[in-house]
Motif scaffolding. Structure first.
Motif, mmCIF file in Angstrom:
data_model
loop_
_atom_site.group_PDB
_atom_site.id
_atom_site.type_symbol
_atom_site.label_atom_id
_atom_site.label_comp_id
_atom_site.label_asym_id
_atom_site.label_seq_id
_atom_site.Cartn_x
_atom_site.Cartn_y
_atom_site.Cartn_z
ATOM 1 N N GLU A 60 -9.229 -36.830 -9.313
ATOM 2 C CA GLU A 60 -9.387 -38.223 -8.888
ATOM 3 C C GLU A 60 -8.332 -38.549 -7.832
ATOM 4 O O GLU A 60 -7.237 -38.001 -7.886
ATOM 5 C CB GLU A 60 -9.233 -39.153 -10.098
ATOM 6 C CG GLU A 60 -10.292 -38.957 -11.166
ATOM 7 C CD GLU A 60 -11.689 -39.342 -10.725
ATOM 8 O OE1 GLU A 60 -11.827 -40.132 -9.768
ATOM 9 O OE2 GLU A 60 -12.641 -38.842 -11.323
ATOM 10 N N PRO A 61 -8.591 -39.412 -6.886
ATOM 11 C CA PRO A 61 -9.888 -40.002 -6.657
ATOM 12 C C PRO A 61 -10.846 -38.956 -6.075
ATOM 13 O O PRO A 61 -10.461 -38.166 -5.221
ATOM 14 C CB PRO A 61 -9.611 -41.125 -5.653
ATOM 15 C CG PRO A 61 -8.394 -40.664 -4.911
ATOM 16 C CD PRO A 61 -7.600 -39.851 -5.892
ATOM 17 N N LYS A 62 -12.065 -38.980 -6.548
ATOM 18 C CA LYS A 62 -13.068 -38.006 -6.123
ATOM 19 C C LYS A 62 -13.344 -38.153 -4.639
ATOM 20 O O LYS A 62 -13.421 -39.272 -4.129
ATOM 21 C CB LYS A 62 -14.372 -38.195 -6.891
ATOM 22 C CG LYS A 62 -14.315 -37.748 -8.327
ATOM 23 C CD LYS A 62 -14.591 -36.267 -8.420
ATOM 24 C CE LYS A 62 -14.906 -35.885 -9.855
ATOM 25 N NZ LYS A 62 -15.488 -34.580 -9.956
ATOM 26 N N ASP A 108 -8.959 -31.096 3.179
ATOM 27 C CA ASP A 108 -7.508 -31.064 2.949
ATOM 28 C C ASP A 108 -7.093 -30.272 1.721
ATOM 29 O O ASP A 108 -6.253 -30.720 0.937
ATOM 30 C CB ASP A 108 -6.942 -32.482 2.873
ATOM 31 C CG ASP A 108 -7.132 -33.244 4.169
ATOM 32 O OD1 ASP A 108 -7.085 -32.617 5.240
ATOM 33 O OD2 ASP A 108 -7.348 -34.468 4.100
ATOM 34 N N ASN A 109 -7.708 -29.101 1.553
ATOM 35 C CA ASN A 109 -7.340 -28.169 0.493
ATOM 36 C C ASN A 109 -7.501 -28.703 -0.920
ATOM 37 O O ASN A 109 -6.824 -28.257 -1.845
ATOM 38 C CB ASN A 109 -5.922 -27.628 0.708
ATOM 39 C CG ASN A 109 -5.876 -26.700 1.889
ATOM 40 O OD1 ASN A 109 -6.744 -25.833 2.041
ATOM 41 N ND2 ASN A 109 -4.892 -26.878 2.752
ATOM 42 N N ALA A 110 -8.383 -29.662 -1.076
ATOM 43 C CA ALA A 110 -8.683 -30.155 -2.420
ATOM 44 C C ALA A 110 -9.413 -29.056 -3.187
ATOM 45 O O ALA A 110 -10.143 -28.265 -2.611
ATOM 46 C CB ALA A 110 -9.563 -31.395 -2.339
ATOM 47 N N LYS A 111 -9.189 -28.997 -4.497
ATOM 48 C CA LYS A 111 -9.977 -28.075 -5.324
ATOM 49 C C LYS A 111 -11.366 -28.677 -5.448
ATOM 50 O O LYS A 111 -11.510 -29.842 -5.789
ATOM 51 C CB LYS A 111 -9.331 -27.890 -6.689
ATOM 52 C CG LYS A 111 -8.046 -27.097 -6.583
ATOM 53 C CD LYS A 111 -7.550 -26.663 -7.936
ATOM 54 C CE LYS A 111 -6.237 -25.947 -7.742
ATOM 55 N NZ LYS A 111 -6.145 -24.725 -8.457
ATOM 56 N N LEU A 112 -12.381 -27.854 -5.182
ATOM 57 C CA LEU A 112 -13.742 -28.360 -5.086
ATOM 58 C C LEU A 112 -14.682 -27.664 -6.047
ATOM 59 O O LEU A 112 -14.426 -26.557 -6.505
ATOM 60 C CB LEU A 112 -14.283 -28.136 -3.663
ATOM 61 C CG LEU A 112 -13.486 -28.734 -2.526
ATOM 62 C CD1 LEU A 112 -14.052 -28.277 -1.192
ATOM 63 C CD2 LEU A 112 -13.495 -30.240 -2.615
ATOM 64 N N SER A 113 -15.798 -28.321 -6.281
ATOM 65 C CA SER A 113 -16.911 -27.718 -7.009
ATOM 66 C C SER A 113 -18.191 -28.339 -6.455
ATOM 67 O O SER A 113 -18.149 -29.311 -5.709
ATOM 68 C CB SER A 113 -16.794 -27.978 -8.514
ATOM 69 O OG SER A 113 -16.879 -29.360 -8.777
#
Length: 167
Positions: A63-65, A89-94
């Motif tokens: 969060e925030p998504k 920005d290198n967020a962990k994604l799915s």
């Protein structure tokens, strides 16, 4: 085919309006909802998978998504762990769940398209999609697909063409 729901009709109208804003011409392809998934659609309707593209919604895990819609050819795989991750920005994604995708776009899996999305949702298009002769994309519902010239995709607001988005 069964009657379309009011929700599907509304989504399809929104998609058509977005298409008309960027595409000189396009072809609406009616689709049996049971055959909307790409492999089944291509096999049944005789569409070459190299001229079919999938819209995939990805979501950050924390969060925030944060979300993005990605368009890749059916013959490729979205590079979520490198290309998309760098763009967000290198967020962990799915991959967004069906429920998340529906809540965000108003569209159901098998019909999701890059047209008519919320204006604040980034759209990333793999550059290989633009090299197809024509491309078939979702139509907003499982009962409609759209065939168009790929260059129209680059005119979508919030769209960025990305080299290497898919492998």
């Amino acid at each position: 085919m069964s009657e379309k729901s009011p929700e599907d009709l509304a989504i399809e109208a929104r998609v058509r309006a977005a298409l008309e804003a960027v595409a000189d011409s396009f072809e609406v392809l009616p689709c049996d909802p049971a055959l909307a998934d790409t492999a089944a659609f291509c096999a049944h309707y005789g569409v070459d998978p190299s001229e079919s593209a999938n819209t995939i919604v990805v979501a950050s895990k924390k969060e925030p998504k944060r979300y993005a819609a990605c368009l890749v050819l059916a013959t490729t795989r979205l590079d979520v762990n490198h290309a998309v991750r760098a763009l967000l920005d290198n967020a962990k994604l799915s991959f967004a769940s069906g429920e998340e995708t529906s809540a965000l776009t108003g569209m159901t899996m098998g019909g999701v398209t890059v047209f008519g999305l919320p204006p604040d949702l980034p759209v990333f298009i793999d550059s290989a999609v633009l090299s197809a002769r024509t491309v078939v994309v979702g139509g907003g519902s499982r009962s409609m697909k759209i065939r168009l010239a790929p260059e129209a995709l680059s005119r979508i607001p919030n769209a960025r063409v990305i080299e290497g988005l898919a492998r």
